[in-house]
Each structure stands twice: as structure tokens, then as C-alpha cells.
Design a protein around this motif. Structure first.
Motif, short mmCIF file in Angstrom:
data_model
loop_
_atom_site.label_atom_id
_atom_site.label_comp_id
_atom_site.label_asym_id
_atom_site.label_seq_id
_atom_site.Cartn_x
_atom_site.Cartn_y
_atom_site.Cartn_z
N GLY A 297 -23.95 -114.85 3.72
CA GLY A 297 -23.76 -116.00 4.67
C GLY A 297 -23.23 -117.56 4.24
O GLY A 297 -23.28 -118.39 4.86
N LEU A 298 -23.09 -118.03 2.46
CA LEU A 298 -22.49 -118.64 1.93
C LEU A 298 -20.96 -118.67 2.56
O LEU A 298 -20.21 -117.33 2.57
N TYR A 299 -20.35 -120.00 2.66
CA TYR A 299 -18.88 -119.72 3.28
C TYR A 299 -18.31 -120.26 1.50
O TYR A 299 -18.81 -120.17 0.22
N LEU A 300 -16.75 -119.55 2.04
CA LEU A 300 -16.07 -119.12 0.54
C LEU A 300 -15.28 -120.54 0.52
O LEU A 300 -13.80 -120.22 0.84
N GLU A 301 -14.46 -120.77 -0.72
CA GLU A 301 -13.57 -121.86 -0.71
C GLU A 301 -12.69 -121.73 -2.42
O GLU A 301 -14.13 -121.26 -3.28
N GLY A 302 -11.72 -121.40 -2.08
CA GLY A 302 -11.05 -120.71 -3.21
C GLY A 302 -10.29 -122.17 -4.40
O GLY A 302 -10.59 -123.28 -4.01
N SER A 303 -10.55 -121.94 -5.90
CA SER A 303 -9.01 -123.16 -6.45
C SER A 303 -7.89 -122.23 -7.07
O SER A 303 -8.56 -121.48 -7.08
N ILE A 304 -7.74 -122.56 -6.93
CA ILE A 304 -6.48 -122.53 -7.13
C ILE A 304 -4.99 -123.12 -8.19
O ILE A 304 -4.77 -124.38 -7.33
N SER A 305 -4.24 -122.66 -8.34
CA SER A 305 -2.96 -123.82 -9.58
C SER A 305 -1.84 -123.35 -7.88
O SER A 305 -1.55 -121.97 -7.40
N VAL A 306 -0.86 -124.52 -7.47
CA VAL A 306 0.58 -124.23 -6.69
C VAL A 306 1.09 -123.79 -7.66
O VAL A 306 1.37 -123.07 -8.91
N PRO A 307 2.63 -122.97 -7.02
CA PRO A 307 3.74 -122.47 -8.00
C PRO A 307 4.17 -123.86 -8.89
O PRO A 307 4.57 -124.88 -8.08
N LYS A 308 4.62 -122.98 -9.52
CA LYS A 308 5.13 -124.53 -10.54
C LYS A 308 6.48 -124.25 -10.95
O LYS A 308 7.34 -125.67 -10.05
N ASN A 309 7.35 -122.84 -10.10
CA ASN A 309 8.96 -122.93 -9.27
C ASN A 309 8.79 -121.87 -8.77
O ASN A 309 8.22 -121.25 -8.26
N ALA A 310 10.02 -121.55 -9.04
CA ALA A 310 10.12 -120.66 -7.07
C ALA A 310 10.24 -119.01 -7.55
O ALA A 310 9.29 -118.07 -8.30
N ASP A 311 10.01 -119.07 -9.70
CA ASP A 311 9.25 -117.73 -10.24
C ASP A 311 8.00 -117.96 -10.10
O ASP A 311 7.69 -116.33 -9.76
N ASP A 312 7.29 -118.33 -9.73
CA ASP A 312 5.82 -118.33 -9.88
C ASP A 312 5.27 -117.91 -7.86
O ASP A 312 4.49 -118.15 -8.53
N ILE A 313 6.37 -118.19 -7.31
CA ILE A 313 5.72 -118.03 -5.22
C ILE A 313 5.23 -116.80 -5.56
O ILE A 313 4.00 -116.12 -4.90
#
Length: 352
Positions: free
Chosen positions: A95-111
Motif C-alpha cells: 500500500g506504499l507509494y513509489l517514486e524513482g530516483s533516476i539519472s537524466v540522459p547525458k547525451n543522445a546516445d544515453d536516451i
């Protein structure tokens, strides 16, 4: 309609039908726990019967359910689809909510990597993903105005790469004020991006390290708030500036009821996530030359106001230090601080 208008209208329900449907667990008001609150216990290498380490998100959810938290914000990275489904099952049962912690893309190759992380987080039940767009504390990592300007340029580019992915999957990204951006800098970047899918993880105390009044920070960034890092702060003078420390809720200098009320006013669906980091105080060397390398537009008045605040709100006892404790005692102190904060949030902040 720009982003500020959108958030304000959404808060009033004017465009409720245009927003992605949030899972029912997301509508809880209980205080969640940020994984960084468990800096000693997360992936711990210390053998402890009383405080066994957390190897993954499932372990964290299990424990946070046991101690009465409302949700978790946890790192999402290199998850398999199978693991994401296991996290979803655990989250739904708890019953808990979930949020993620994520890294953004550094460049187009990382998308592609970023998109897979977004898909895994959504599969697990997360609709909000917290992120940062710098590699460290501004005054420690960057040593010239040019170096920090380069970071700002790259940050905007990363968010522009991330935005179409977020829009495609209908998941929101929340940028934290992480002792890097001053509040007006962050607001300007978000206004330039102008996307309903990118907002703020509003940290209540971090920006004191950048000589900002914490209430001014909340008032500047709250129109963009999607998520929060709730904390209370203690301060203390030292030779090169001041010390800054997370302390149990209700024992520091922040006006938590007012901050929480402002967040609810601007976004009734906002989540409140405890980030109680148990560690030695951080040194904020604002009286040294190197500290000022990236702060050309910060005035002496702001420095004076911050130092005056430190002196006026000096803690009655020395800020807590834990480096001298045994590993087991550090784990015990961490757990006690988190439980104390959750109790305060229920009893005094009506987050239960």
C-alpha cells in the motif's frame, strides 16, 4: 499557457482530466522515506542482526511498511523488467507509494538507457522520478563561473533530451535543488523548458548552503513542485563559515508547517518524502575565496543575512557527530532519527 500557469490551474483541478491518472496509493498523505535517509544501511557491508542492510528496493519497501512510512523514493537503475514487476507487486501489497530516483540522459546516445529506466520505474508503479543535474555540491565541485555555466548548459540539454521520453510515457521528472542551483536559476531553467512533465523535488533545507533563505526558496520553487525532500536543519558557526546538518524534524530552524502548507496549496497531490541523513555536519566555507568562484551575482547582503540567521538560531547543543561511533551505533542512530521524524510527521504535521 506556460508551466507556472499549468501547475497553478492543475492545483485547482481545472485541468484534472488532462493529467495522467495517479494510482490510489499516490493519494496517501503519509510521509515517505528517501533512500538516502538510509545512507548507512542501504547496500551496507556491515553485518548486523538488529539493522540488516537493504540490498534493493524490495527490502526498503518491506522495512518502510513496518515502521509506518507512507511510501519510498528509491534509486531506479539497471533494473530488469522482471525485477520491476516484483517491486510493483511488493508496492501494491504494502500500500506504499513509489517514486524513482533516476539519472537524466547525458547525451543522445544515453536516451535509450534513460527510456528503459523510465519504463521500469513506471512498470513498478512510479509516476514521479526525482533527478539531479550536477555532479556535486556547487561550492566543492566547480571552481569558476565558466565551469558552472557549462554545467547549466549541459543540464538544460539533458532535460530537453529527457522531456520527449517523459511525455511519451506520461511520467513526471522532478529536479532537486541539490546544493547546486539557486532557486531563481532553477526556476528560470524550468520556465525555459516549459513542460508539464518536468518540475521540482523541493528540498526544504539544501539551499541554505547556497546562502538562500529557506522560505524564499520554497516560495520561488513551489509553483513547480511535484515531490519534496522534507528535512529540518541545524546550524553552527565555524572558522570558515558555518556548519549545516540535518536534524530530527521539529528540532531545527525550519518552519515545516508553513512549507508543507504552501506545497499542498500549489499541488494537492504532492508527496512528502523524509530525507533525514544521519552524518557529521557539512562545512559551508562561505568565508573562503574558493567558495565564491561561481557566485558572482550573490550579494554581501545575502551572506550577512545567512550568517545572522546562523548566529540567531545557534543550536543549544553541538550538532550531532557520528563518525566517532561504531558501525552498529551509527546504524542505531540512523534508525532512531528516521523513526523520530516519522512520529513527528504524524503527530505534528498531520502526515499519516
Amino acid at each position: 499557457m506556460d508551466r507556472r500557469d499549468f501547475i497553478q490551474r492543475a492545483a485547482m483541478g481545472a485541468v484534472a482530466l488532462s493529467l495522467p491518472q495517479l494510482p490510489s496509493a499516490f493519494k496517501q498523505t503519509g510521509m515517505g522515506v528517501v533512500v538516502h535517509s538510509y545512507g548507512s544501511r542501504w547496500n551496507s557491508k556491515v553485518e548486523s542482526k538488529n539493522y540488516p542492510g537493504f540490498a534493493n528496493a524490495i527490502d526498503l519497501i518491506d522495512h518502510c511498511q513496518q515502521i509506518g512510512a507512507g511510501g519510498v523514493q528509491v534509486v531506479v537503475g539497471n533494473w530488469t523488467t522482471d525485477f520491476a514487476q516484483k517491486v510493483r507487486d511488493k508496492r501494491e501489497k504494502s500500500g506504499l507509494y513509489l517514486e524513482g530516483s533516476i539519472s537524466v540522459p547525458k547525451n543522445a546516445d544515453d536516451i535509450a538507457r534513460f527510456e528503459q529506466d523510465v519504463k521500469n520505474a513506471k512498470e513498478a508503479g512510479a509516476q514521479i522520478l526525482r533527478t539531479v543535474c550536477s555532479s556535486g555540491r556547487r561550492y566543492e565541485t566547480y571552481h569558476s563561473a565558466e565551469a558552472f555555466q557549462d554545467v547549466k548548459t549541459k543540464a538544460l540539454a539533458s532535460l530537453q533530451l529527457a522531456e520527449p521520453v517523459l511525455r511519451k510515457h506520461k511520467v513526471k521528472l522532478a529536479l532537486e535543488n541539490h546544493k547546486d542551483w539557486r532557486s531563481k536559476e532553477m526556476a528560470a531553467m524550468l520556465k525555459q523548458l516549459n513542460s508539464e512533465w518536468v518540475g521540482v523535488t523541493l528540498d526544504f533545507g539544501n539551499s541554505i548552503a547556497l546562502l538562500e533563505d529557506p522560505m524564499d526558496v520554497v516560495q520561488t520553487l513551489v509553483p513547480y513542485v511535484l515531490s519534496t525532500h522534507v528535512k529540518d536543519m541545524g546550524v553552527e558557526e565555524y572558522a570558515n563559515g558555518f556548519l549545516l546538518s540535518e536534524v530530527p524534524l521539529g528540532t531545527g530552524i525550519l518552519d515545516l508547517p508553513k512549507m508543507i502548507a504552501l506545497c499542498k496549496q500549489h499541488n494537492p497531490a504532492v508527496t512528502f518524502n523524509l530525507e533525514m541523513i544521519t552524518r557529521d555536519p557539512l562545512e559551508i566555507p562561505c568565508l573562503t575565496d574558493d567558495y565564491w568562484a561561481t557566485f558572482g551575482d550573490v550579494s554581501g547582503k545575502e551572506l550577512a543575512q545567512t550568517l545572522r540567521m546562523v548566529r540567531q538560531h545557534k543550536a543549544k547543543t553541538a550538532l550531532p557527530r557520528i563518525s566517532q561511533l561504531s558501525a552498529e551505533d551509527r546504524l542505531a542512530a540512523e534508525e532512531q532519527n528516521i523513526r523520530s521524524c516519522l512520529a513527528y510527521s504524524k503527530d505534528k504535521l498531520a502526515l499519516n
